[in-house]
Write an enzyme that holds these catalytic residues in place. Structure first.
Site, PDB file in Angstrom:
ATOM      1  N   THR A  96      27.647  32.939   6.273  1.00 20.42           N
ATOM      2  CA  THR A  96      28.271  33.790   7.418  1.00 20.42           C
ATOM      3  C   THR A  96      26.925  34.002   8.105  1.00 20.42           C
ATOM      4  OG1 THR A  96      29.874  34.562   6.255  1.00 20.42           O
ATOM      5  CG2 THR A  96      29.496  35.644   8.251  1.00 20.42           C
ATOM      6  N   SER A 167      37.930  27.508  11.449  1.00 16.16           N
ATOM      7  CA  SER A 167      36.800  28.353  10.763  1.00 16.16           C
ATOM      8  C   SER A 167      36.425  29.430  11.580  1.00 16.16           C
ATOM      9  CB  SER A 167      35.611  27.367  10.809  1.00 16.16           C
ATOM     10  OG  SER A 167      34.233  27.812  10.349  1.00 16.16           O
ATOM     11  N   ASP A 315      38.841  32.320   0.999  1.00 17.58           N
ATOM     12  CA  ASP A 315      37.812  33.003   0.040  1.00 17.58           C
ATOM     13  C   ASP A 315      38.704  33.235  -1.175  1.00 17.58           C
ATOM     14  OD1 ASP A 315      35.636  32.552   1.450  1.00 17.58           O
ATOM     15  OD2 ASP A 315      35.655  34.369   2.530  1.00 17.58           O
TER      16      ASP A 315
END
EC number: 2.5.1.19
Length: 438
Positions: A96, A167, A315
């Site tokens: 990230t 995304s 996640d």
């Protein structure tokens, strides 16, 4: 460090998980380029987020870190106040951080090198290099992986871009670049992904346009400082939600967890499997919804995971697959090839670990098939992936014998006090070095 677990007699109590990792990244970045002072409460003091803080500090942002209170005080430098860093910016293990910073730095009047640890240097970056290049950025990379050398271009041009995959990191990267581009930048997604960047831009008073699948920003605006309180991370809460669900005699409450609809896949899927999960005390603050989550033990059944839930759960799949491993029947996950390019190949790592604990698990190119069964004790490898490590710690609550999880140091990237909170609610997890254990 390894984790050693022994079976639990049931989870109980109330805990608050640390602040949301995704929001923490974005909040400090936007506060750093805003005008004025922003206090960030509930900031996640994990290694990934602190790598972002360090990078911004090296570019001239004044950020006071009050670590024991999870507070940052950020003096924003404004949209044009960043300075060239004296050396390469180390993003550690954080995909990230490197992707958000790439978007921010593409439009600066200086050059920058972004790098990270050995895991990060295997993560794919073509997905951001290609669209940033269309905007006028120049980025050098060997093999489309870090390190990235970014040649700043203050004259970026806005684009209309269709993401090839859902995304949030790529979307956010391009929106940040769009703040510095001439004209409008519009991003269209094939499916919804987490929308924290959009919510935070609104929180910092930046105008944007949004419809069901597209988000647009126009360059040349300003961000205004605005204090923010970050909710608990649902990705961290998910470990306790699954642990309480699968362990007989359990009932726990998780306080003030972020319940952004783009992050609720894990709850949606667990409820489809038969979980007993109650969401109460719903409030909205700083553009982000929060709630308390109460979880009680329930018997689960296997499911075919709907494709539209995959981006909302990306996640949390490691720990969700632990739930699938003890559910009655078969669980099938497809359309999740993104799991293969995380901190490790999470499909391969989970299949390997589940098989070692006696579960029938089959790897697919884009997912996995799991036949629910009984978890045995044994030894598994986390492959230095924080979410794999914590997922198998959850497996240890219900396994028939002790479970040893190798290479768990990276849990500090997202959940520094995981072991402490796990033991507080009765999970029986111990950090060990060498061959020690319970």
């Amino acid at each position: 460090m390894d984790y050693q677990t022994i079976p639990s007699q049931g989870l109980s109590g109330e805990i608050c998980v640390p602040g949301d990792k995704s929001i923490s990244h974005r909040a400090v970045l936007l506060a750093a380029i805003a005008e004025g002072q922003t206090q960030v409460d509930g900031f996640l003091m994990g290694a990934d987020n602190l790598a972002m803080v360090s990078a911004l500090q090296q570019m001239g942002a004044s950020i006071q870190v009050i670590e024991d209170e999870n507070i940052l005080v950020v003096e924003g430098v404004g949209m044009t106040g960043l300075q060239a860093p004296p050396e390469a910016l180390d993003c550690g293990n954080s995909g990230t951080a490197i992707r958000l910073l790439s978007g921010l730095l593409a439009g600066q009047p200086f050059n920058t090198v972004l790098t990270g640890d050995s895991s990060l240097q295997r993560r794919p970056m073509k997905r951001i290099i290609d669209p940033l290049t269309l905007m006028g950025a120049k980025i050098d990379s060997t093999g489309n992986v870090p390190p990235l050398k970014i040649y700043g271009n203050p004259r970026l041009t806005g684009i209309h871009y269709q993401l090839p995959m859902a995304s949030a990191q790529v979307k956010s990267c391009l929106l940040l670049a769009g703040l510095y581009a001439r004209g409008k930048t519009c991003i269209t997604e094939p499916a919804p992904s987490r929308d924290h960047t959009e919510r935070l831009l609104k929180h910092f008073h930046y105008t944007l346009q949004k419809d069901k699948q597209s988000i647009c920003v126009s360059g040349g605006g300003k961000l205004k400082a605005n204090d923010i309180s970050i909710p608990g991370d649902i990705s961290s809460a998910a470990f306790f939600i699954v642990a309480a669900t699968i362990t007989p005699g359990s009932a726990i409450r998780l306080c003030r967890v972020g319940v952004n609809p783009t992050r609720l896949g894990v709850i949606n899927l667990l409820k489809m499997m038969g979980a007993d999960i109650e969401v109460t005390h719903y409030t909205e603050k700083n553009e982000e919804p929060t709630a308390d989550i109460t979880v009680r033990h329930a018997r689960l059944k296997g499911i075919d995971i709907p494709p539209d839930q995959v981006p909302l759960t990306i996640d949390e799949f490691p720990v969700l697959l632990i739930a699938a491993a003890v559910a009655q029947g078969k669980t099938v996950l497809r359309d999740a090839a993104e799991l293969r390019v995380k901190e490790t190949d999470r499909i391969a790592a989970m299949v390997d670990g589940l098989q070692k604990l006696g579960i029938a698990a089959e790897s697919l190119p884009d997912g996995v098939i799991i036949q629910g069964g009984t978890l045995e004790g044994g030894e598994v490898n986390s492959y230095d992936d924080h979410r794999i490590a914590m997922a198998f710690a959850v497996a240890g609550t219900l396994a028939k014998g002790p479970v040893r999880i190798r290479n768990c140091d990276n849990v500090k990237t997202s959940f520094p006090n995981f072991v402490e909170l796990a033991n507080e609610v009765g999970m029986n997890v111990k950090g060990v070095r060498g061959r020690g254990g319970f």
